[in-house]
Design an enzyme around this catalytic site. Structure first.
Site, PDB file in Angstrom:
ATOM      1  N   LYS A   1       0.866  -1.185   0.000  1.00 53.53           N
ATOM      2  CA  LYS A   1       0.000   0.000   0.000  1.00 53.53           C
ATOM      3  C   LYS A   1       0.901   1.233   0.000  1.00 53.53           C
ATOM      4  CE  LYS A   1      -4.439   1.145   0.411  1.00 53.53           C
ATOM      5  NZ  LYS A   1      -5.597   0.420  -0.128  1.00 53.53           N
ATOM      6  N   GLY A  61     -26.162   2.192   0.698  1.00 54.74           N
ATOM      7  CA  GLY A  61     -25.314   2.870  -0.278  1.00 54.74           C
ATOM      8  C   GLY A  61     -25.729   2.527  -1.690  1.00 54.74           C
ATOM      9  N   GLY A  97     -23.888   3.647  -4.487  1.00 54.78           N
ATOM     10  CA  GLY A  97     -22.768   4.119  -5.301  1.00 54.78           C
ATOM     11  C   GLY A  97     -22.309   3.005  -6.220  1.00 54.78           C
ATOM     12  N   ASN A  98     -21.025   2.986  -6.498  1.00 52.53           N
ATOM     13  CA  ASN A  98     -20.477   1.991  -7.423  1.00 52.53           C
ATOM     14  C   ASN A  98     -20.815   0.561  -6.986  1.00 52.53           C
ATOM     15  OD1 ASN A  98     -17.698   0.239  -7.990  1.00 52.53           O
ATOM     16  ND2 ASN A  98     -18.422   1.402  -9.732  1.00 52.53           N
TER      17      ASN A  98
HETATM   18  P1  NAD Z   1     -19.259   5.393  -3.869  1.00 49.95           P
HETATM   19  O1  NAD Z   1     -18.633   6.677  -3.457  1.00 49.95           O
HETATM   20  O2  NAD Z   1     -19.438   5.082  -5.306  1.00 49.95           O
HETATM   21  O3  NAD Z   1     -20.704   5.244  -3.183  1.00 49.95           O
HETATM   22  C1  NAD Z   1     -20.934   5.443  -1.830  1.00 49.95           C
HETATM   23  C2  NAD Z   1     -22.433   5.497  -1.605  1.00 49.95           C
HETATM   24  O4  NAD Z   1     -22.660   5.561  -0.205  1.00 49.95           O
HETATM   25  C3  NAD Z   1     -23.157   6.687  -2.217  1.00 49.95           C
HETATM   26  O5  NAD Z   1     -24.366   6.240  -2.798  1.00 49.95           O
HETATM   27  C4  NAD Z   1     -23.502   7.555  -0.999  1.00 49.95           C
HETATM   28  O6  NAD Z   1     -24.689   8.281  -1.176  1.00 49.95           O
HETATM   29  C5  NAD Z   1     -23.686   6.490   0.037  1.00 49.95           C
HETATM   30  N1  NAD Z   1     -23.628   6.997   1.410  1.00 49.95           N
HETATM   31  C6  NAD Z   1     -22.859   7.963   1.933  1.00 49.95           C
HETATM   32  N2  NAD Z   1     -23.171   8.168   3.222  1.00 49.95           N
HETATM   33  C7  NAD Z   1     -24.166   7.304   3.501  1.00 49.95           C
HETATM   34  C8  NAD Z   1     -24.934   7.034   4.650  1.00 49.95           C
HETATM   35  N3  NAD Z   1     -24.747   7.716   5.774  1.00 49.95           N
HETATM   36  N4  NAD Z   1     -25.885   6.065   4.601  1.00 49.95           N
HETATM   37  C9  NAD Z   1     -26.101   5.379   3.472  1.00 49.95           C
HETATM   38  N5  NAD Z   1     -25.418   5.600   2.345  1.00 49.95           N
HETATM   39  C10 NAD Z   1     -24.455   6.550   2.368  1.00 49.95           C
HETATM   40  O7  NAD Z   1     -18.378   4.262  -3.137  1.00 49.95           O
HETATM   41  P2  NAD Z   1     -18.192   2.746  -3.558  1.00 49.95           P
HETATM   42  O8  NAD Z   1     -17.073   2.647  -4.536  1.00 49.95           O
HETATM   43  O9  NAD Z   1     -19.509   2.163  -3.887  1.00 49.95           O
HETATM   44  O10 NAD Z   1     -17.624   2.111  -2.201  1.00 49.95           O
HETATM   45  C11 NAD Z   1     -18.489   1.820  -1.112  1.00 49.95           C
HETATM   46  C12 NAD Z   1     -17.724   1.004  -0.077  1.00 49.95           C
HETATM   47  O11 NAD Z   1     -17.196  -0.182  -0.668  1.00 49.95           O
HETATM   48  C13 NAD Z   1     -16.523   1.690   0.565  1.00 49.95           C
HETATM   49  O12 NAD Z   1     -16.428   1.217   1.901  1.00 49.95           O
HETATM   50  C14 NAD Z   1     -15.354   1.172  -0.230  1.00 49.95           C
HETATM   51  O13 NAD Z   1     -14.151   1.220   0.504  1.00 49.95           O
HETATM   52  C15 NAD Z   1     -15.791  -0.255  -0.452  1.00 49.95           C
HETATM   53  N6  NAD Z   1     -15.142  -0.896  -1.587  1.00 49.95           N
HETATM   54  C16 NAD Z   1     -15.286  -0.402  -2.851  1.00 49.95           C
HETATM   55  C17 NAD Z   1     -14.680  -1.043  -3.921  1.00 49.95           C
HETATM   56  C18 NAD Z   1     -14.843  -0.557  -5.347  1.00 49.95           C
HETATM   57  O14 NAD Z   1     -14.285  -1.173  -6.261  1.00 49.95           O
HETATM   58  N7  NAD Z   1     -15.588   0.491  -5.610  1.00 49.95           N
HETATM   59  C19 NAD Z   1     -13.873  -2.179  -3.680  1.00 49.95           C
HETATM   60  C20 NAD Z   1     -13.768  -2.687  -2.386  1.00 49.95           C
HETATM   61  C21 NAD Z   1     -14.406  -2.026  -1.341  1.00 49.95           C
END
Ligand code: NAD
Length: 367
Positions: free
Chosen positions: A73, A178, A180-181
């Site tokens: 990292k 959530g 998001g992605n």
């Molecule tokens: P993102 O930024 O695309 O989406 C995050 C989502 O969470 C958004 O819809 C936001 O509105 C929502 N959110 C924020 N505060 C909130 C709350 N209080 N209650 C409910 N929803 C809330 O992020 P992501 O890429 O989807 O990642 C989400 C999680 O998954 C993170 O913990 C990240 O570390 C983990 N993760 C992501 C990936 C990846 O490839 N994207 C890989 C491994 C782990």
């Protein structure tokens, strides 16, 4: 040398660039299975200890995902909001130059907090090789996370675990924190495979509809109104999502959302951890002791690192989805078999450590 156990750390490289003022650290924990793989975060308060902890976690995540990668990292200590785009790029390029001896033989970078495909393209360009990092734009041979590998992997892990419980995903109710992605793609695939997603949250709150929400409707309303809570249904606080009467709960946004204040109220029979560290280990144990099947984060959300591996191999997105499916399904299954439906995190850690130890023994690093 800082050496906490027989696995690492192999290298802790602290760097400083006088011209840009860039201060950074690259930690390589263990390379027995292959080059250390882990993202670069750009945050003002990053510490060497934090990066060391994250590098070690990557060793287990990559081993459990069954990838030919070790754990590493990096961190660059700066507030990117206080930098111009040119200064941010200069920091990224300076960091790349300072650690070039270990890239990509011992370290392969990727995006993390405040670094995106743009910074990855700069990192690779500075070192003159696309092999320097993953998460690059499609135009320079990348497989961006917008393809949905992580949410897809979460859905696969869930489907395999439901089957392992002797049940059918069809008609099972799901709540997803959530949108998001990760959350969107998890919903898309679970809906396709017959599950009934009844609750979804974002930062504005939770929308709950007993008869089920539709992925296409939520995508539309989120694009138009900026929140899923504008959809028809019962509007609840974001935190209420965790206590709903559903079969499967998917925490997919923030850490520590299941804690001692709400763990007794969790009604789901399965918790698939899409986010990182949505519950501490002692809280997971409370869940597991009452018969909840927990799919730990580093098993369920490994789709992203598996996609990174596919990117280093130069494979296309179609192949990537097949590899994510094969690896996550296989790893979830062997974890559940070993855990005998109980302590899944302990079982997964044992598998990861055995894989790393085997590689170390084969290299003659361990007797
Ligand atoms: P993102 O930024 O695309 O989406 C995050 C989502 O969470 C958004 O819809 C936001 O509105 C929502 N959110 C924020 N505060 C909130 C709350 N209080 N209650 C409910 N929803 C809330 O992020 P992501 O890429 O989807 O990642 C989400 C999680 O998954 C993170 O913990 C990240 O570390 C983990 N993760 C992501 C990936 C990846 O490839 N994207 C890989 C491994 C782990």
């Amino acid at each position: 040398m800082r050496r906490e156990d027989e696995f690492g750390f192999e290298k802790v490289i602290e760097v400083y660039d006088q011209k840009t003022g860039m201060q950074g650290v690259c930690v390589i924990h263990n390379t027995a299975r292959g080059p250390g793989k882990g993202g670069i975060r750009m945050v003002p308060d990053v510490t060497v200890e934090e990066v060391m902890g994250l590098a070690r976690a990557m060793t287990w995540k990559n081993a459990m995902a069954d990838l030919p990668f070790g754990g590493a990292k990096s961190g660059i200590r700066v507030d990117p909001r206080k930098l111009t785009p040119e200064q941010k790029e200069a920091h990224m390029r300076a960091f790349a130059r300072k650690i070039k001896e270990v890239v990509p033989g011992e370290y392969i970078a990727g995006p993390d907090m405040n670094t995106t495909e743009k910074e990855m393209a700069q990192f690779a360009d500075e070192l003159g090789t696309p092999k320097a990092c993953t998460g690059k734009p499609l135009s320079v041979g990348g497989l961006p996370h917008e393809l949905g590998s992580t949410g897809f992997g979460v859905a696969i892990s869930t489907r395999v675990a439901v089957k392992h419980m002797g049940k059918d995903l069809h008609g099972m109710t799901v709540a997803i924190e959530g949108f998001g992605n990760v959350g969107t793609f998890a919903m898309k695939f679970l809906e396709e495979w017959g599950a009934k997603v009844v609750a979804v949250s974002d930062s504005k709150g939770t929308i709950y509809a007993k008869d089920g929400l539709r992925y296409a409707d939520l995508m539309k309303i989120k694009a138009e109104k900026g929140t899923v809570t504008a959809e028809k249904g019962e509007k609840l606080d974001a935190a209420k999502l965790f206590e709903l009467p559903v079969d499967i709960l998917i925490p997919g946004a923030r850490p520590d959302v299941i804690h001692k204040g709400n763990v007794a109220n969790i009604k789901a029979k399965m918790v698939a951890e899409a986010a990182n560290l949505p519950a501490k280990y002692d809280i997971e144990q409370v869940l597991m002791n009452k018969g909840v099947v927990v799919l730990p984060d580093f098993v369920a959300n490994a789709g992203g690192v598996i996609s990174s591996y596919c990117e280093t191999m130069g494979w296309d997105s179609e192949t990537m989805f097949k590899v994510v499916e094969g690896k996550i399904a296989g790893n979830t299954k062997i974890m559940l078999e070993r855990a005998d439906n109980h302590d899944t995190r302990k079982a997964a850690m044992e598998i990861a450590k055995e894989r790393v130890s085997d590689a170390m023994r084969n290299r003659g690093w361990l007797r």
